[in-house]
Structure formats: C-alpha cells, structure tokens
Motif scaffolding. Structure first.
Motif, mmCIF file in Angstrom:
data_model
loop_
_atom_site.group_PDB
_atom_site.id
_atom_site.type_symbol
_atom_site.label_atom_id
_atom_site.label_comp_id
_atom_site.label_asym_id
_atom_site.label_seq_id
_atom_site.Cartn_x
_atom_site.Cartn_y
_atom_site.Cartn_z
ATOM 1 N N GLY A 1 7.614 -6.103 -11.689
ATOM 2 C CA GLY A 1 6.948 -7.148 -11.210
ATOM 3 C C GLY A 1 6.049 -7.006 -10.825
ATOM 4 N N TRP A 2 5.118 -5.615 -10.240
ATOM 5 C CA TRP A 2 3.896 -5.227 -9.424
ATOM 6 C C TRP A 2 3.087 -5.547 -10.835
ATOM 7 C CZ3 TRP A 2 6.570 -0.266 -8.148
ATOM 8 C CH2 TRP A 2 7.896 -0.536 -7.430
ATOM 9 N N VAL A 3 2.046 -6.534 -10.480
ATOM 10 C CA VAL A 3 0.447 -6.449 -10.349
ATOM 11 C C VAL A 3 -0.844 -5.056 -11.091
ATOM 12 C CG1 VAL A 3 -1.470 -7.940 -11.263
ATOM 13 C CG2 VAL A 3 0.369 -9.055 -9.517
ATOM 14 N N GLU A 4 0.407 -4.210 -10.090
ATOM 15 C CA GLU A 4 -0.680 -2.918 -10.709
ATOM 16 C C GLU A 4 0.248 -2.037 -11.983
ATOM 17 O OE1 GLU A 4 -0.643 -4.125 -6.458
ATOM 18 O OE2 GLU A 4 1.046 -3.745 -8.323
ATOM 19 N N PHE A 5 1.085 -2.571 -12.136
ATOM 20 C CA PHE A 5 1.081 -2.283 -13.002
ATOM 21 C C PHE A 5 0.252 -1.428 -14.352
ATOM 22 C CE2 PHE A 5 2.903 -5.351 -15.529
ATOM 23 C CZ PHE A 5 2.895 -4.997 -17.162
ATOM 24 N N TRP A 6 -0.424 -2.702 -15.132
ATOM 25 C CA TRP A 6 -1.308 -3.171 -15.926
ATOM 26 C C TRP A 6 -2.557 -1.860 -16.069
ATOM 27 C CZ3 TRP A 6 0.030 -5.556 -19.906
ATOM 28 C CH2 TRP A 6 0.885 -6.768 -19.813
ATOM 29 N N LEU A 7 -3.132 -1.274 -14.696
ATOM 30 C CA LEU A 7 -3.695 -1.016 -14.500
ATOM 31 C C LEU A 7 -3.218 1.006 -14.613
ATOM 32 C CD1 LEU A 7 -5.607 -1.835 -10.863
ATOM 33 C CD2 LEU A 7 -6.322 -1.848 -13.161
ATOM 34 N N ILE A 8 -1.891 0.637 -14.253
ATOM 35 C CA ILE A 8 -1.556 2.920 -14.895
ATOM 36 C C ILE A 8 -1.280 2.430 -16.082
ATOM 37 C CG2 ILE A 8 0.897 3.571 -14.773
ATOM 38 C CD1 ILE A 8 1.659 2.350 -12.395
ATOM 39 N N TRP A 9 -1.306 1.418 -16.857
ATOM 40 C CA TRP A 9 -1.161 1.891 -18.675
ATOM 41 C C TRP A 9 -2.436 2.085 -18.670
ATOM 42 C CZ3 TRP A 9 2.534 2.955 -20.750
ATOM 43 C CH2 TRP A 9 3.681 2.199 -21.404
ATOM 44 N N VAL A 10 -3.344 1.199 -18.330
ATOM 45 C CA VAL A 10 -5.177 2.154 -18.482
ATOM 46 C C VAL A 10 -5.282 4.268 -18.319
ATOM 47 C CG1 VAL A 10 -7.615 1.843 -17.764
ATOM 48 C CG2 VAL A 10 -6.191 -0.121 -17.490
ATOM 49 N N TRP B 1 0.802 -0.926 -0.249
ATOM 50 C CA TRP B 1 0.122 -0.310 0.051
ATOM 51 C C TRP B 1 0.054 1.133 -0.090
ATOM 52 C CZ3 TRP B 1 -5.216 0.415 -1.677
ATOM 53 C CH2 TRP B 1 -5.959 -0.708 -1.773
ATOM 54 N N GLY B 2 1.951 1.378 1.025
ATOM 55 C CA GLY B 2 2.835 2.294 0.496
ATOM 56 C C GLY B 2 3.688 2.546 -0.814
ATOM 57 N N THR B 3 3.568 1.330 -1.337
ATOM 58 C CA THR B 3 4.369 2.324 -2.892
ATOM 59 C C THR B 3 3.186 2.359 -3.811
ATOM 60 O OG1 THR B 3 6.120 0.074 -2.457
ATOM 61 C CG2 THR B 3 5.366 0.792 -4.775
ATOM 62 N N ARG B 4 2.094 1.850 -3.736
ATOM 63 C CA ARG B 4 1.195 2.040 -4.068
ATOM 64 C C ARG B 4 0.684 3.332 -3.822
ATOM 65 N NH1 ARG B 4 -3.798 -2.135 -2.604
ATOM 66 N NH2 ARG B 4 -2.366 -4.017 -4.455
ATOM 67 N N ALA B 5 0.291 4.076 -2.901
ATOM 68 C CA ALA B 5 -0.063 5.830 -2.597
ATOM 69 C C ALA B 5 1.753 5.959 -3.257
ATOM 70 C CB ALA B 5 0.833 6.090 -1.225
ATOM 71 N N LEU B 6 2.476 6.561 -2.908
ATOM 72 C CA LEU B 6 3.444 6.312 -3.851
ATOM 73 C C LEU B 6 3.986 6.791 -5.416
ATOM 74 C CD1 LEU B 6 6.780 4.696 -1.648
ATOM 75 C CD2 LEU B 6 6.126 7.957 -2.003
#
Length: 235
Positions: free
Chosen positions: A162-171, A112-117
């Motif tokens: 390898g963060w799964v969330e990187f796909w959502l940044i592309w969106v 969650w800290g990384t997501r906030a950053l």
C-alpha cells in the motif's frame, strides 16, 4: 484444446512481414485492467493480473514455447513468474484487509528508511542480475532487462504493502522498458509500456489524493475530539 491452440498460434499481421502475437496483446490488456483495478484499490486486480502474466510468460520465452519471435527476454519472462508469486501475496493481503476493515488497502507513504532500501535494492539488484541474465543469453542491453525485473518486483511488493511510491517505481521501469522492447521487436508491449508510463503517473496522484484526504480527516477528528473534553468550560 483447439481454442487453446488457436490462441497460442494467433497473430496479427502487418505489411512488410511484421506481426504481433495475440497472446502479447491480450497479456498487456489484462495487465492494463489489473493496473486500473489497483488504482481503484480493487481486490480483483490481482487475479486479473495473474492471467496476463501467464500469457506474457509464453511470449517472452519464445524459444521455449516455439513462438515465431524467438528473442528471449529473461528479465521480462522472469518477472512474470515473480508477478504471479507476489500477486498471490497481494491478493491474500488485500482480501484479508477488506474482510477486517472493509477497505482492501489504505494508501500510505513509505518511510525515508524504506525509500532508501528500495533505491538500494533497485540499483544493487540490477547490478547483481545483469551478469546472470547475460550468461543465460538475455537480449542486450542486459542491464535494462535486469532493471525492469527488479523494478517490477519492488513495485508489485510496494502495491501489496500500500505504499504510494510504488507508482513512481513503475515510471522508472517504463522509461527503460519502452526502448528495450522496441529494439527487441515486442511492439505491443512497448506501446503498453508507453501508455503505462502516463497511467502510472495518474495512479500516483490518485493514491496521493486518497492519502491526503485521509490525513485531513484524521486531523479533523483529532481537533473535534479535543473540543469534546468535558473538563473544558466556556465562561
């Protein structure tokens, strides 16, 4: 040399004087192949992507490279340079991981800290780069160009980690990128961004599924190991 000159000048003409640069089409095709390789966690995704970045760099800096389409998108051009640098990092990282464990990357959730950053970096970076890109003469709305640049930087870095969330940044990048590219006349790139939007959602669920299966396997191994305790007796 003749082949390179032909590639640089080649264009696809349409009625009404509209056209697409072949370099723009090929650059986006290489980008799509790179995204497909990334979804499948293949190391070759990185060098394939670099080829596409080099082609698109010459497109988005049209006035520098003497293209017929002289609308410059500095954020788009700058992100190609950034892509190349970050892709080298990802290429090396995935290659090392493959040699060590046989898998190029194991998808994982960011903390969650990384997501906030990541969110702060996306919004703050966009705000900081917008006046710089405007001063350099980037196409309006400049904030959209800056958003695409920052989002692309963070997404590529997230893919390397390898963060799964990187796909959502592309969106998030694609949502802003499609109308910007359409207004600037980069129709091939706009179409590819639209396609990428759907593709990145698929990639997100694919990586999510891989992560979930890995978690299930780890839980099963933990339970089985616990039952192998030799001190446990059954009456």
């Amino acid at each position: 040399m003749d082949l390179l000159q032909w590639l640089f000048d080649a264009r696809i003409d349409f009625a009404g004087g509209q056209f697409l640069l072949l370099r723009e089409v090929l650059g986006n095709v290489f980008g799509l192949l790179s995204a497909l390789g990334g979804m499948r966690r293949k190391v070759w995704a990185w060098p394939i992507g670099i080829v596409g970045n080099l082609l698109l760099l010459t497109v988005f800096m049209g006035s520098v490279f003497g293209s017929a389409n002289t609308v410059d998108l500095l954020g788009q051009a700058g992100r190609q340079v950034m892509f190349i640098a970050t892709s080298v990092y990802g290429w090396v990282r995935w290659q090392q991981a493959k040699h060590e464990g046989g898998i190029a990357v194991e998808p994982q959730w960011a903390s969650w800290g990384t997501r906030a950053l990541l969110l702060v970096a996306l919004v703050g970076g966009t705000a900081a780069l917008t006046p710089l890109f405007r001063m350099l003469g980037s196409y309006e709305p400049v904030w959209a160009d800056a958003w695409i640049f920052m989002g692309s930087l963070l997404a590529t870095f997230g893919m390397a980690k390898g963060w799964v969330e990187f796909w959502l940044i592309w969106v998030a990048v694609d949502i802003v990128g499609v109308p910007l590219l359409l207004s600037a006349g980069y129709y091939a790139s706009a179409f590819m961004y639209l396609f990428y939007g759907a593709f990145t959602l698929v990639g997100f669920f694919v990586w999510w599924g891989v992560r979930r299966r890995h978690d299930v396997d780890e839980s099963r191994v933990t339970v089985e190991t616990a039952h192998l305790d030799p001190t446990v007796r059954r009456e």
